[in-house]
Design a protein around this motif. Structure first.
Motif, PDB file in Angstrom:
ATOM      1  N   MET A   1      46.694   9.587  85.012  1.00 38.87           N
ATOM      2  CA  MET A   1      47.705  10.757  85.602  1.00 38.87           C
ATOM      3  C   MET A   1      49.197  10.360  85.051  1.00 38.87           C
ATOM      4  O   MET A   1      49.856  11.457  84.787  1.00 38.87           O
ATOM      5  N   ALA A   2      49.272   9.180  84.523  1.00 42.78           N
ATOM      6  CA  ALA A   2      50.591   8.983  84.015  1.00 42.78           C
ATOM      7  C   ALA A   2      50.551   9.480  82.608  1.00 42.78           C
ATOM      8  O   ALA A   2      51.717  10.071  82.278  1.00 42.78           O
ATOM      9  N   VAL A   3      49.668   9.365  81.922  1.00 43.43           N
ATOM     10  CA  VAL A   3      49.656   9.913  80.659  1.00 43.43           C
ATOM     11  C   VAL A   3      49.702  11.544  80.479  1.00 43.43           C
ATOM     12  O   VAL A   3      50.288  11.896  79.645  1.00 43.43           O
ATOM     13  N   ARG A   4      48.945  12.085  81.352  1.00 39.40           N
ATOM     14  CA  ARG A   4      49.269  13.524  81.531  1.00 39.40           C
ATOM     15  C   ARG A   4      50.525  13.915  81.843  1.00 39.40           C
ATOM     16  O   ARG A   4      51.142  14.833  81.226  1.00 39.40           O
ATOM     17  N   HIS A   5      51.272  13.222  82.575  1.00 35.01           N
ATOM     18  CA  HIS A   5      52.930  13.542  82.966  1.00 35.01           C
ATOM     19  C   HIS A   5      53.458  13.198  81.663  1.00 35.01           C
ATOM     20  O   HIS A   5      54.597  14.030  81.223  1.00 35.01           O
ATOM     21  N   ALA A   6      53.231  12.009  81.212  1.00 40.50           N
ATOM     22  CA  ALA A   6      54.153  11.579  80.017  1.00 40.50           C
ATOM     23  C   ALA A   6      53.780  12.700  78.827  1.00 40.50           C
ATOM     24  O   ALA A   6      55.104  12.664  78.001  1.00 40.50           O
ATOM     25  N   LEU A   7      53.141  13.244  78.436  1.00 37.10           N
ATOM     26  CA  LEU A   7      52.851  14.066  77.531  1.00 37.10           C
ATOM     27  C   LEU A   7      53.544  15.461  77.630  1.00 37.10           C
ATOM     28  O   LEU A   7      53.346  16.175  76.729  1.00 37.10           O
ATOM     29  N   GLN A   8      53.745  15.704  78.855  1.00 39.28           N
ATOM     30  CA  GLN A   8      54.602  17.077  79.199  1.00 39.28           C
ATOM     31  C   GLN A   8      55.840  16.934  78.224  1.00 39.28           C
ATOM     32  O   GLN A   8      56.746  15.957  78.133  1.00 39.28           O
ATOM     33  N   PRO A   9      56.119  17.970  77.766  1.00 41.09           N
ATOM     34  CA  PRO A   9      57.580  18.212  76.764  1.00 41.09           C
ATOM     35  C   PRO A   9      58.617  18.083  77.643  1.00 41.09           C
ATOM     36  O   PRO A   9      58.676  18.162  79.106  1.00 41.09           O
ATOM     37  N   ALA A  10      59.898  17.721  77.210  1.00 41.74           N
ATOM     38  CA  ALA A  10      61.040  17.606  77.798  1.00 41.74           C
ATOM     39  C   ALA A  10      61.470  19.207  78.526  1.00 41.74           C
ATOM     40  O   ALA A  10      61.176  20.136  77.974  1.00 41.74           O
ATOM     41  N   ASP A  11      62.046  19.182  79.596  1.00 40.50           N
ATOM     42  CA  ASP A  11      62.540  20.034  80.204  1.00 40.50           C
ATOM     43  C   ASP A  11      63.880  20.150  80.856  1.00 40.50           C
ATOM     44  O   ASP A  11      64.599  19.266  80.292  1.00 40.50           O
ATOM     45  N   HIS A  12      64.213  21.030  81.783  1.00 42.40           N
ATOM     46  CA  HIS A  12      65.640  21.272  81.962  1.00 42.40           C
ATOM     47  C   HIS A  12      66.268  19.816  82.767  1.00 42.40           C
ATOM     48  O   HIS A  12      67.188  19.685  82.515  1.00 42.40           O
ATOM     49  N   ASP A  13      65.373  19.361  83.722  1.00 44.97           N
ATOM     50  CA  ASP A  13      65.807  18.349  84.106  1.00 44.97           C
ATOM     51  C   ASP A  13      65.307  17.017  83.866  1.00 44.97           C
ATOM     52  O   ASP A  13      65.819  16.077  84.089  1.00 44.97           O
TER      53      ASP A  13
END
Length: 290
Positions: free
Chosen positions: A50-62
């Motif tokens: 779960m953590a890796v899936r989240h960490a791989l998300q690109p940078a966003d507005h927040d």
């Protein structure tokens, strides 16, 4: 990175099944120790996934710097899992040491441990390949944990062999106590690595020296200061101030900064480099000692 988390979760689930059957047949407390460890491995690997899936998300507005620190948070969760398994094992092994029990069908346990070692070695080799390519904190912590499991499984083979060949029933809980201590050491190492990332620890001095050498090698750079570095998952950040001749035009100063940036990126490709240009002779406070 995703594939590495899927692999570790699958291996943990498989080892739980075979170790559960072997423990039921042998009653070995050292084998029980590896069953407990594999059960917690599954929880830690699922958390990692779960953590890796989240960490791989690109940078966003927040989250302008990305989500890489989710990996370090997963590392803290892993350390908790591992420390808990080590503590429970020490309690169980201490009780068995005071009341030793013979091990039955030890050959079944040995066969399961050999299978576990082969499966775990294959997983660790794949994880280390992923870490070399990505620098992932979460996968590195998981790999360290599973590398410890190889030694744990080997020690169980030794304890079962001693119990079967010499009748020394205390060998089983003694080795289990050693395994519990190993788990606690692993938990400490994983926790320290995760805290370093969360607290924005600087890169090792060898890497900082490489950055210094690259920066100072540019013929038009007079000096530099305020070098700051940190990592966040796969992404790293390097910031520094260049001291340039005061008479340079803005265009030339920008050109020099770009050339230094590209030279640094050639050595540190997964980093974001931010360079501020200062005119020589203008005094300003230095926030970080180089």
């Amino acid at each position: 990175m995703r594939l590495a988390t899927y692999a570790s979760t699958a291996v943990a689930a498989l080892l739980i099944a075979v170790k559960l059957a072997a423990w039921a047949a042998t009653g070995s407390v050292s084998l029980l120790s590896t069953l407990i460890d594999s059960t917690l491995d599954l929880g830690a690997s699922a958390l990692n996934l779960m953590a890796v899936r989240h960490a791989l998300q690109p940078a966003d507005h927040d989250h302008r710097f990305g989500h890489g620190k989710a990996e370090a948070l997963a590392g803290l969760g892993q350390a908790t899992f591992v420390a808990g398994s080590g503590g429970l094992l020490l309690i169980e092994a201490a009780g068995r040491l005071m009341r030793p029990e013979p091990v039955s069908h030890g050959e079944w346990g040995i066969a399961v441990m050999v299978f576990s070692i082969l499966a775990t070695v294959a997983l660790v080799m794949f994880q280390r390949h992923v870490v070399r390519r990505t620098g992932s904190t979460a996968i590195s912590a998981d790999s360290l944990h599973y590398a410890g499991d190889v030694a744990i499984n080997a020690s169980v083979i030794v304890s079962l062999t001693l119990s079967m060949t010499t009748g020394w029933s205390a060998a089983d809980p003694i080795f289990a106590i050693g395994i519990g201590g190993w788990l606690l050491v692993n938990a400490w190492q994983i926790m320290l690595g995760s805290l370093d990332t969360l607290m924005d620890k600087e890169l090792p001095n060898t890497d900082r020296e490489r950055i210094r050498a690259i920066t100072q090698s540019h013929p038009e750079v007079l000096s530099f200061h305020d070098l700051r570095t940190r990592t966040s998952g796969r992404q790293g950040f390097i910031q520094l101030h260049l001291e340039l001749p005061a008479e340079l035009t803005l265009a030339n100063a920008h050109r020099i900064a770009d050339e230094v940036e590209h030279a640094i990126l050639a050595e540190f490709p997964n980093f974001e480099v931010i360079i501020h240009q200062d005119p020589a002779g203008v005094a300003e406070p230095q926030a970080v000692l180089d």
